[in-house]
Design a protein around this motif. Structure first.
Motif, PDB file in Angstrom:
ATOM      1  N   ILE A 246       0.873  -1.315  -0.063  1.00 14.62           N
ATOM      2  CA  ILE A 246       0.010  -0.002   0.145  1.00 14.62           C
ATOM      3  C   ILE A 246       0.730   1.096  -0.252  1.00 14.62           C
ATOM      4  O   ILE A 246       1.841   1.199   0.595  1.00 14.62           O
ATOM      5  N   ARG A 247       0.524   2.179  -0.837  1.00 18.27           N
ATOM      6  CA  ARG A 247       1.260   3.546  -0.783  1.00 18.27           C
ATOM      7  C   ARG A 247       0.326   4.535  -0.047  1.00 18.27           C
ATOM      8  O   ARG A 247      -0.822   4.622  -0.336  1.00 18.27           O
ATOM      9  N   VAL A 248       0.767   5.512   0.591  1.00 19.74           N
ATOM     10  CA  VAL A 248       0.199   6.679   1.113  1.00 19.74           C
ATOM     11  C   VAL A 248       0.971   7.906   0.586  1.00 19.74           C
ATOM     12  O   VAL A 248       2.023   8.052   0.954  1.00 19.74           O
ATOM     13  N   ILE A 249       0.067   8.555  -0.376  1.00 19.29           N
ATOM     14  CA  ILE A 249       0.766   9.697  -1.147  1.00 19.29           C
ATOM     15  C   ILE A 249       0.105  10.926  -0.812  1.00 19.29           C
ATOM     16  O   ILE A 249      -1.171  11.046  -0.657  1.00 19.29           O
ATOM     17  N   PRO A 250       0.836  11.893  -0.270  1.00 19.85           N
ATOM     18  CA  PRO A 250       0.291  13.425   0.116  1.00 19.85           C
ATOM     19  C   PRO A 250      -0.105  13.910  -1.067  1.00 19.85           C
ATOM     20  O   PRO A 250       0.578  14.041  -2.162  1.00 19.85           O
TER      21      PRO A 250
ATOM     22  N   VAL B  45      -7.716   3.465   7.270  1.00 20.86           N
ATOM     23  CA  VAL B  45      -7.232   3.874   5.971  1.00 20.86           C
ATOM     24  C   VAL B  45      -6.972   5.461   6.428  1.00 20.86           C
ATOM     25  O   VAL B  45      -6.109   6.359   6.141  1.00 20.86           O
TER      26      VAL B  45
ATOM     27  N   ALA C 239      -3.712   5.975   8.569  1.00 20.31           N
ATOM     28  CA  ALA C 239      -2.583   5.800   7.609  1.00 20.31           C
ATOM     29  C   ALA C 239      -2.428   7.000   6.826  1.00 20.31           C
ATOM     30  O   ALA C 239      -1.251   7.430   6.580  1.00 20.31           O
TER      31      ALA C 239
ATOM     32  N   ASP D 184      -3.019   9.849   7.741  1.00 17.38           N
ATOM     33  CA  ASP D 184      -2.646  11.054   8.620  1.00 17.38           C
ATOM     34  C   ASP D 184      -1.072  11.001   8.761  1.00 17.38           C
ATOM     35  O   ASP D 184      -0.619  12.117   9.241  1.00 17.38           O
ATOM     36  N   LEU D 185      -0.674   9.877   8.490  1.00 15.80           N
ATOM     37  CA  LEU D 185       1.086   9.967   8.604  1.00 15.80           C
ATOM     38  C   LEU D 185       1.486  10.646   7.635  1.00 15.80           C
ATOM     39  O   LEU D 185       2.818  11.106   7.961  1.00 15.80           O
ATOM     40  N   VAL D 186       0.891  11.083   6.590  1.00 11.59           N
ATOM     41  CA  VAL D 186       1.483  12.042   5.407  1.00 11.59           C
ATOM     42  C   VAL D 186       0.790  13.358   5.692  1.00 11.59           C
ATOM     43  O   VAL D 186       1.378  14.443   4.685  1.00 11.59           O
TER      44      VAL D 186
END
Lengths: 232, 232
Positions: free
Chosen positions: B5-9, B186, B189, B191-193
């Protein structure tokens, strides 16, 4: 904090037995990089640490006795669901005891999840020479919301709470949101690739802010003392 | 569920004003792909929907009146902190009203965050032709744990709860953990970025299980009815 984060499942891990080195198992099944946060479900930590007990699943009295033994106090009970405060200070269902995935028995929570995280982190760093963080996670319910989410029980090498007090908002006023439980958000993110039935007990969270890499503790930073909460 | 999974700002978004199309702003600043989950902080949803009120920050009585007006009931109070049940059924601090980042005023929660999510999702899908999900998130405290985490207030195109009842564990026994609040994970997750001070109000969570893409609702799936919880 504007980079991308990757959440990478570590697949192919074998069943863990008492005495196994979780750090060795991780390094056999994943390639870690500097500043990775490695999230490990407490279930395999409990197994590696031998926190297994025999219990007859069909006997509610035996389950209840075990739940009570692992708790400081019972806050609420509804039929076979107990909400207890564990010896660590966690408030959760059934003292966090996991009755699934253990043959003829149950897995207790690690005795000291921060220490468990530190041991795994120390072993990983010793073997790789990298700067790493470890979060030991578990699946908890919430008081006011249905459904379960993964949270951190212990951590090493990463702050549990990101303290933004003194930071200004975009208009130059003090922020209202000042203490973010980043290890809980990391645990939740990791669960997105772990699933529950698939046997993915470890995930790597890559790309978190380097400023979060300092020694942290779930017990000291996140566990709320009884006198401080409003509902116990 | 074993992919990455990618978390992209989504960076560079301008200040949002009443009447703005959040979908348009997102597409001007990000490239979305099929099966992306787009997480939008409720703050900009409130601004776009004109959920802004004038309030004198320096007057505790004015703050308190607004908090009360936005609540169904006040569960606890400690000095200037109110724990209330909002009209949506959320239990949170100060009825979810955000007094930061609004000049001479405050932002109320969206009136119906599931509907807000559906509107943004519908607009994004209409403009792109892709299958997408949207989560409207906010930052809440927890009863028993210090620190705040982001949770979902509304969702569209993604199940709020992943129901695993009937699924077996690795040993063939029923799973104990059966209902995972995936939209909350979700949101956490994302919020991490996002951070709190950096002005990143949108993040893309890419790679979640395709099976989660069905119509969901935070209000129907996650908000726990008062009769069902053990602590209210």
């Amino acid at each position: 904090m504007t980079g991308e984060i990757r959440v990478i499942p570590v697949t192919g891990m074998p069943e863990v037995s008492p005495g196994d080195s979780i750090a060795d198992l991780i390094l056999e099944h994943a390639t870690v990089e500097s500043a990775d946060v490695i999230v490990v479900t407490s279930k395999i930590v409990s197994k590696a640490e031998g926190r297994l007990v025999d219990v007859d699943h069909a006997a509610p009295a035996a389950r209840a006795a075990l739940i009570e033994q692992e708790s400081r106090r019972i806050l609420r009970r509804r039929e076979e669901l107990y909400i207890t405060e564990t010896r660590h200070g966690f408030i959760c269902a059934n003292s966090g005891i996991d009755f699934s995935n253990v043959v003829d028995g149950a897995a207790l929570l690690p005795a000291n999840p921060d220490r468990s995280a530190r041991r795994i982190r120390d072993a990983l760093e010793a073997r790789t020479g990298l700067t790493l963080a470890v979060v030991v996670s578990d699946t908890f319910g919430r008081t006011w919301r249905r459904g379960l989410v993964d949270v951190a029980l212990g951590c090493a090498g990463i702050t549990a709470i990101l303290d933004l007090r003194g930071t200004a908002d975009a208009l130059g006023r003090p922020l209202e949101v000042t203490e973010v439980a980043v290890v809980d958000e990391v645990a939740a993110a990791a669960d997105l690739v772990m699933g529950k039935a698939e046997g993915v007990p470890v995930a790597i969270v890559r790309g978190v802010d380097r400023g979060w890499f300092r020694e942290g503790s779930v017990r000291q930073e996140i566990v709320r003392p009884p006198g401080e909460d409003l509902f116990r």
